[in-house]
Design a protein around this motif. Structure first.
Motif, PDB file in Angstrom:
ATOM      1  N   LEU A  50      -1.585  -2.933   4.617  1.00  0.00           N
ATOM      2  CA  LEU A  50      -2.196  -1.632   4.323  1.00  0.00           C
ATOM      3  C   LEU A  50      -3.475  -1.795   3.524  1.00  0.00           C
ATOM      4  O   LEU A  50      -4.490  -1.155   3.814  1.00  0.00           O
ATOM      5  CB  LEU A  50      -1.194  -0.765   3.558  1.00  0.00           C
ATOM      6  N   GLU A 101       4.804  -4.139   4.134  1.00  0.00           N
ATOM      7  CA  GLU A 101       3.770  -3.166   4.507  1.00  0.00           C
ATOM      8  C   GLU A 101       2.573  -3.152   3.567  1.00  0.00           C
ATOM      9  O   GLU A 101       1.479  -2.723   3.957  1.00  0.00           O
ATOM     10  CB  GLU A 101       4.397  -1.762   4.549  1.00  0.00           C
ATOM     11  N   GLY A 130       6.963  -3.493  11.176  1.00  0.00           N
ATOM     12  CA  GLY A 130       6.733  -2.629  10.022  1.00  0.00           C
ATOM     13  C   GLY A 130       5.412  -2.936   9.340  1.00  0.00           C
ATOM     14  O   GLY A 130       4.636  -2.034   9.012  1.00  0.00           O
ATOM     15  N   GLY A 131       5.125  -4.236   9.149  1.00  0.00           N
ATOM     16  CA  GLY A 131       3.849  -4.633   8.561  1.00  0.00           C
ATOM     17  C   GLY A 131       2.679  -4.287   9.464  1.00  0.00           C
ATOM     18  O   GLY A 131       1.629  -3.844   8.993  1.00  0.00           O
ATOM     19  N   TYR A 146      10.496   6.286  10.886  1.00  0.00           N
ATOM     20  CA  TYR A 146      10.556   6.050   9.438  1.00  0.00           C
ATOM     21  C   TYR A 146      12.011   5.989   8.952  1.00  0.00           C
ATOM     22  O   TYR A 146      12.345   5.235   8.027  1.00  0.00           O
ATOM     23  CB  TYR A 146       9.801   7.180   8.731  1.00  0.00           C
ATOM     24  N   ALA A 194       1.783  -0.657   9.247  1.00  0.00           N
ATOM     25  CA  ALA A 194       0.985  -0.384   8.044  1.00  0.00           C
ATOM     26  C   ALA A 194      -0.472  -0.779   8.266  1.00  0.00           C
ATOM     27  O   ALA A 194      -1.394  -0.070   7.856  1.00  0.00           O
ATOM     28  CB  ALA A 194       1.561  -1.138   6.843  1.00  0.00           C
TER      29      ALA A 194
END
Length: 446
Positions: free
Chosen positions: A76, A72, A128-129, A48, A132
């Motif tokens: 999500l 993200e 990163g996406g 993170y 999520a």
């Protein structure tokens, strides 16, 4: 003699408010889920810190770092809802394992990318996406697994302990990540994350199967809308979502922390501003045994949300960094009281065949609020200044929570001892436990 009695009385008082950890020794699968989450959570919080740091190193752009959040949000939402539908139709342990395996693969991708002479920026956004999306996929299954492995009466204690699983990594992970990155760079940080997911998988493989309910619904859009319809039909559930959304949207101040530290003439306090809320949450967790004696969970959530708003408003009034931090600790404590009682209502009243889908909705309710809150804080600060955004946000939180509690009487009057949904689920789970015990005894006799 009187001194001895006094000491014993004090000890009983401490035990009466302390965190009840007996579940970890009594329920094997709960212990394994807690331990796996603690291990992988520590690695995740190091990443993170490392992920935006690497974006900054590559681009030197504030906008580029901010775009990580945009990358993200959509995964999500999509996978959070779909993960909830899947959690009601397949083995929840299997979904958790798949999610953890995907997270391991993504961490390996970050590690490989970090070792390139010129690390690729697009990889960071894609991973990163994807992270999520993975969190959205496995999150509902993890939440829905707890009521299946823990007794009805132990669910409040389980909620508090699972909070500890989150708080320890949030406090220790960024601090450890910052040290590692400053000395050795991001490669060791990603390596630790890879190792943490591998260890987590070893623990999760030992968890018993958590098959879907006999009333399972095949995954479909119809199943998703069935979950949404069920949630909207219950005022007590809508209260848990709406109160938290209002509190987070109007009073979440995190986006202002870098500016706030400068305004306090204390740039070194920035890290403390970020961690103060989690410290408050940890204090509540460590003294959470008192929550087992509270039955009016709706009132507790309303009160906690009001304290959150008051604490944020007070933080905006003070110019002294220590008073600001104390207010933020109080706000984090209040927020975690709300977390414990919201999770208890969800786990004690939602039928197992709908638990996954409702967990997906819950994930969105506590993820979207803070994201919207960051936008509200930044926009309001641009118009009113930082102090106006913080104080005004706290006051708006108080006003909105008060209004919602007025129009949600069933939520306000919720009592875990008499609520028909809670009573029904208590009886169903007691019958299920009795049936499992009879089956086990029968197998031993043979």
């Amino acid at each position: 003699m009187s001194k001895t009695k006094s000491r014993l009385s004090k000890l009983r008082g401490i035990r009466g408010i302390g965190l009840d950890l007996s579940l970890l020794s009594r329920v094997r699968d709960f212990r394994l889920l807690f331990s796996s989450g603690l291990v992988s959570g520590l690695g995740s919080m190091i990443t993170y810190v490392a992920l935006p740091y690497q974006v900054k190193e590559i681009t030197g752009s504030y906008v580029a770092v901010g775009l990580m959040g945009a990358a993200e949000l959509i995964p999500l939402i999509v996978f959070g809802l779909y993960g909830g539908v899947l959690a009601d139709s397949v083995d929840r342990r299997k979904l958790i394992l798949i999610g953890e395996s995907c997270a391991l693969a993504l961490s390996i991708m970050l590690l490989i990318n970090a070792q390139l002479d010129n690390p690729r920026l697009w990889v960071l956004y894609v991973v990163g996406g994807a992270f999520a999306g993975v969190n959205g996929l496995r999150g509902p299954s993890m939440a829905a697994a707890i009521p299946r492995i823990v007794s009805h009466e132990d669910l409040p204690a389980a909620s508090a302990i699972m909070g500890l699983r989150y708080q320890i990594p949030v406090i220790a992970g960024p601090a450890l990540g910052g040290i590692i990155i400053s000395i050795w760079g991001v490669t060791p940080a990603f390596s630790i994350d890879v190792i943490s997911y591998a260890l987590s998988l070893i623990l999760l493989l030992q968890v018993s199967r958590i098959p879907p309910s006999e009333k399972t619904t095949p995954p479909s859009m119809g199943a998703l809308f069935e979950g949404i319809k069920y949630a909207s039909s219950r005022q007590d559930l809508m209260g848990t979502y709406l109160i938290d959304l209002a509190a987070m949207f109007f009073a979440m101040p995190t986006a202002l922390f870098p500016f706030w530290a400068d305004q306090l003439h204390s740039p070194q306090s920035l890290g403390f501003l970020y961690s103060a809320g989690t410290v408050g949450a940890l204090l509540v967790t460590l003294t959470s045994k008192w929550t087992l004696k509270v039955h009016h969970h709706g009132r507790a959530i309303i009160f906690a949300a009001l304290v959150w708003g008051v604490s944020i408003a007070l933080a905006g009034i003070f110019d002294n960094v220590y008073w600001v931090l104390l207010c933020l600790v109080a706000s984090g404590a209040a927020d975690h009281v709300s977390v414990i009682f919201r999770a208890t209502i969800w786990n004690q009243t939602i039928p197992d065949e709908l638990r996954g889908r409702l967990a997906g909705i819950e994930l969105l309710s506590y993820a979207v609020g803070p994201i919207g809150g960051q936008m509200r804080a930044g926009g309001m600060a641009a118009v009113t200044g930082l102090r106006g955004a913080v104080i005004g946000g706290g006051l708006l939180c108080i006003a909105s929570v008060t209004a919602l509690s007025t129009v949600l009487p069933k939520f306000r009057k919720y009592d875990a001892r008499t609520d028909p949904y809670a009573v029904s689920e208590r009886e169903i789970r007691a019958a299920r436990a009795l049936s499992a015990l009879k089956t086990e005894n029968s197998a031993q006799e043979k």
